[in-house]
Design a protein around this motif. Sequence first.
Motif, short mmCIF file in Angstrom:
data_model
loop_
_atom_site.label_atom_id
_atom_site.label_comp_id
_atom_site.label_asym_id
_atom_site.label_seq_id
_atom_site.Cartn_x
_atom_site.Cartn_y
_atom_site.Cartn_z
N ASP A 84 53.75 21.58 5.69
CA ASP A 84 52.68 21.88 4.74
C ASP A 84 51.34 21.96 5.46
N SER A 131 46.94 36.18 3.86
CA SER A 131 48.13 35.95 3.04
C SER A 131 48.85 34.69 3.52
N THR A 132 49.83 34.25 2.75
CA THR A 132 50.60 33.06 3.14
C THR A 132 51.27 33.28 4.50
N GLY A 133 51.85 34.46 4.71
CA GLY A 133 52.49 34.75 5.98
C GLY A 133 51.51 34.76 7.14
N GLN A 136 50.67 31.27 8.10
CA GLN A 136 51.77 30.68 8.86
C GLN A 136 51.73 31.15 10.31
N ALA A 158 59.26 29.82 7.66
CA ALA A 158 59.05 30.02 6.22
C ALA A 158 57.93 31.04 6.02
N ASN A 159 58.14 31.95 5.06
CA ASN A 159 57.14 32.95 4.66
C ASN A 159 56.92 34.05 5.71
N ASP A 161 58.19 37.58 7.75
CA ASP A 161 59.10 38.71 7.62
C ASP A 161 60.07 38.72 8.80
N ARG A 165 59.72 36.74 12.41
CA ARG A 165 60.67 35.64 12.63
C ARG A 165 61.40 35.82 13.96
#
Length: 310
Positions: A84, A131-133, A136, A158-159, A161, A165
């Motif tokens: 988190d 964005s969230t991605g 991250q 997580a989050n 593409d 990844r």
Amino acid sequence: MWAVETKGLSKSYGSNHALADCDLQIPSGCVFGLLGPNGAGKSTLLRTLLGFLYPTRGTGAIAGFDIVNDRLRARQQVAYLPGDARLMRSMRGGSLLRWFSGLHPHGSWPAAQVVAQRLELDLTRRVMFMSTGMRQKLALSIVLGCQAPIIVLDEPTANLDPTVRHTVLQLLREIRGQGRSVVLSSHIFSDIDETCDHVAILRAGEIVARVDVPLLQYSHWVSGRLPASFESGWASSSQQWLKQFEPQTLLLAHLIDQVSPTERRIQLQLTGEPQQWFSWVAALQLQDLQIERGGIGSIYRRYHHQAEAV
């Protein structure tokens, strides 16, 4: 010296045992995976190792430094990405990346920039507009750009593409190639299969299995329903068949003759080349035959499906 070592490490909250008698030895220069559902104890283990939680009992060391008596130096050996991660929203990505690089004794601003470029991250944008991605990717650039001997990641992909990844997993393999260690907690079986050398599976705060991932390439799971002609005596006949093979060549490691009493289902874990056991499996005349490569997902389901059935 182990990158991470624990002996009987435990964390309890009254009668609730979040982590129970954890024994781990993680070598240097490897990727070590932690698998388990939510509440299994993965994050508790990581936070206890890093000194954010005080162990109820047991001991632990990071790069030889005790996690209680020498917690500062132990923590200096680690770059940690929590599940988190929170970032200052008003700062631009580049400024935040440079700031974090200067905080850690093993931080590297040039290396962090390279990671951000490989993740195709726009560092000119403010965090609040990411964005969230993208956030991250920024958090990953901070951690993977650090040159600490041990990288600890809690759900790093997580989050993301599929393309990003893939890049992250490649970066983890490169870190291993540099002789550093990665501890990876993930729910994504393919992440573990593609990167990890060793895996510990947790359930209800306990380590219930340890797996050497490279060995799984020689393992397959075969399942199906036995016809009525095999309803009795099939187990003894399979044991006779096994005597033909040396244990290191072929092993029937797991046998369940009544997953469902009415269906006469069996499940076999076979190791060795498929050519060695295809003819025997064909002779069983299994109905609804399924053959699955023994990836970490099949091992995981074996333990956690058993727990759900209790």
